[in-house]
Scaffold this motif. Structure first.
Motif, PDB file in Angstrom:
ATOM      1  N   UNK A 235     -69.416  50.128  87.780  1.00  0.00           N
ATOM      2  CA  UNK A 235     -68.820  51.165  86.917  1.00  0.00           C
ATOM      3  C   UNK A 235     -69.085  52.553  87.502  1.00  0.00           C
ATOM      4  N   UNK A 236     -70.270  52.749  88.065  1.00  0.00           N
ATOM      5  CA  UNK A 236     -70.609  54.058  88.652  1.00  0.00           C
ATOM      6  C   UNK A 236     -69.759  54.333  89.898  1.00  0.00           C
ATOM      7  N   UNK A 237     -69.503  53.293  90.696  1.00  0.00           N
ATOM      8  CA  UNK A 237     -68.627  53.462  91.873  1.00  0.00           C
ATOM      9  C   UNK A 237     -67.221  53.867  91.415  1.00  0.00           C
ATOM     10  N   UNK A 238     -66.741  53.218  90.354  1.00  0.00           N
ATOM     11  CA  UNK A 238     -65.400  53.537  89.841  1.00  0.00           C
ATOM     12  C   UNK A 238     -65.367  54.950  89.262  1.00  0.00           C
ATOM     13  N   UNK A 239     -66.443  55.326  88.618  1.00  0.00           N
ATOM     14  CA  UNK A 239     -66.570  56.675  88.045  1.00  0.00           C
ATOM     15  C   UNK A 239     -66.442  57.724  89.168  1.00  0.00           C
ATOM     16  N   UNK A 240     -67.101  57.470  90.297  1.00  0.00           N
ATOM     17  CA  UNK A 240     -67.005  58.416  91.421  1.00  0.00           C
ATOM     18  C   UNK A 240     -65.616  58.368  92.061  1.00  0.00           C
ATOM     19  N   UNK A 241     -65.061  57.161  92.167  1.00  0.00           N
ATOM     20  CA  UNK A 241     -63.733  57.026  92.790  1.00  0.00           C
ATOM     21  C   UNK A 241     -62.680  57.806  92.020  1.00  0.00           C
ATOM     22  N   UNK A 242     -62.906  57.953  90.703  1.00  0.00           N
ATOM     23  CA  UNK A 242     -61.943  58.706  89.873  1.00  0.00           C
ATOM     24  C   UNK A 242     -62.096  60.210  90.042  1.00  0.00           C
ATOM     25  N   UNK A 243     -63.053  60.642  90.859  1.00  0.00           N
ATOM     26  CA  UNK A 243     -63.205  62.072  91.117  1.00  0.00           C
ATOM     27  C   UNK A 243     -64.119  62.791  90.140  1.00  0.00           C
ATOM     28  N   UNK A 244     -64.914  62.015  89.401  1.00  0.00           N
ATOM     29  CA  UNK A 244     -65.843  62.655  88.456  1.00  0.00           C
ATOM     30  C   UNK A 244     -66.997  63.349  89.175  1.00  0.00           C
ATOM     31  N   UNK A 245     -67.685  64.207  88.421  1.00  0.00           N
ATOM     32  CA  UNK A 245     -68.828  64.937  88.967  1.00  0.00           C
ATOM     33  C   UNK A 245     -70.056  64.054  89.110  1.00  0.00           C
TER      34      UNK A 245
END
Ligand code: UDP
Length: 330
Positions: A235-245
């Motif tokens: 989930x954290x990898x996906x969170x970063x992939x979406x361009x989140x901070x």
């Protein structure tokens, strides 16, 4: 594009690799095999026996593989050892992180999910611990991980490197099919030590200290299942992939169990007697570490599947019964 799992032959790393493969992601594993197991890495997964501090070798991995995200488990993580050998911890953990980030930036890879720890909080001023609870580590392990978080923070400011620090509480359990599990060259962790005792491989478990400031005097930890932890990383990898901070999240269950309660839960889960004795306190141990994981649930959508500590113990027991001598690849 592949996810590079550093420390992917270790306990948590191997469960991460299994979870990524189940989610149909491409995976590359780097591990120096000092504590990891080559045989825990599934066939067909590109594997490099490389130490994170070896810049030339790490650079070669990035040259060969098409890496776009990194998950970093390749750190030393034993509290009492860190008290005795602090420089080992700053070398492997802090210097290793600097080296890794330099290589990532050379290849314009700017997303990393990082294993941080409850040990960064030290003797926490509030329980359950939130991400905003002040971090004051009381052992070199926790200090090294806090420094690693800070290094990433400044690297974000300077180079736009985005990171998620997952602050684990006490990780336990094994993949439900018992194919992979916890096997350390020198075991110091509570759950495997209790279960090795249940298996008859140890005479007894020594419970370290009964004079802590907790309801039953034994120190209290928050146990989280290793597969739930791996899910949070995806989930954290996906969170970063979406361009989140960049962000930090606690991963625990919000339920504290004392050492004595854990021994009792293991007796129930295994049906074994498990002889236990009270011994002196261990250096560097805070009274109580319990997480609030509300933020991971809200922001990442994390939903741990194991909410019963006996179930966590049962999966570790299943692994140990199937592999009484661990991976046997040393
Ligand atoms: N512990 C214990 N006996 C052991 C190993 C651990 O009483 O043989 C206790 C330890 O003091 C701590 C808890 O079990 O309160 C969890 O320790 P572990 O080393 O598993 O994880 P840590 O909290 O240090 O990351």
């Amino acid at each position: 594009m592949s996810v590079l799992v550093l420390g992917g032959a270790g306990y948590i790393g191997s469960h991460m690799v299994a979870t990524l493969l189940a989610a149909k992601r491409d995976v590359v594993v780097v591990d120096n095999l000092l504590t990891g197991h080559r045989s825990s890495v599934p066939e067909g997964v590109p594997f490099y026996e490389v130490d994170i501090r070896d810049k030339a070798a790490l650079t070669e991995v990035f040259e060969k593989e098409n890496i776009d995200q990194v998950v970093h488990f390749a750190a030393s993580s034993i509290v009492p050892e860190s008290v005795e050998q602090p420089l080992k911890y700053f070398d492997n953990n802090v210097y290793g992180m600097i080296n890794l980030l330099e290589v990532m930036l050379d290849f314009d890879v700017k997303q990393i999910v990082f294993s941080s720890t409850a040990a960064t909080y030290g003797v926490a001023k509030e329980n359950p611990i939130k991400e905003t609870t002040p971090q004051n580590p009381i052992n070199p392990y926790g200090e090294s991980k806090l420094q690693m978080e800070h290094i990433m923070k400044w690297a974000d400011q300077a180079y736009g490197l985005k990171w998620v620090a997952l602050r684990y509480f006490n990780v336990a359990g094994a993949k439900a099919d018992g194919s992979i599990g916890e096997d350390h060259p020198i075991e110091t962790h509570l759950v495997p030590i209790i279960l090795q005792t249940a298996l008859g491989k140890r005479e007894k478990i020594m419970m370290f200290g009964d004079d802590y400031n907790t309801p039953d005097g034994f120190n209290v930890r928050d146990y989280v299942h290793v597969m739930d932890l791996a899910d949070a990383h995806v989930l954290a990898l996906d969170y970063l992939a979406k361009g989140n901070d960049s962000n930090q999240f606690n991963l625990g269950s919000a339920n504290g169990f004392s050492v004595k309660q854990m021994v009792e839960a293991a007796r129930q889960a295994t049906g074994k007697e498990i002889p236990a004795e009270i011994g002196p306190r261990r250096a560097g141990d805070p009274d109580s570490l319990v997480a609030s994981s509300a933020k991971a649930r809200e922001v990442l959508g994390w939903e741990p599947k194991y909410d019963d500590v006996k179930e966590i113990i049962r999966t570790a027991w299943n692994w140990l019964q199937k592999h009484p001598n661990g991976y046997e690849d040393r």
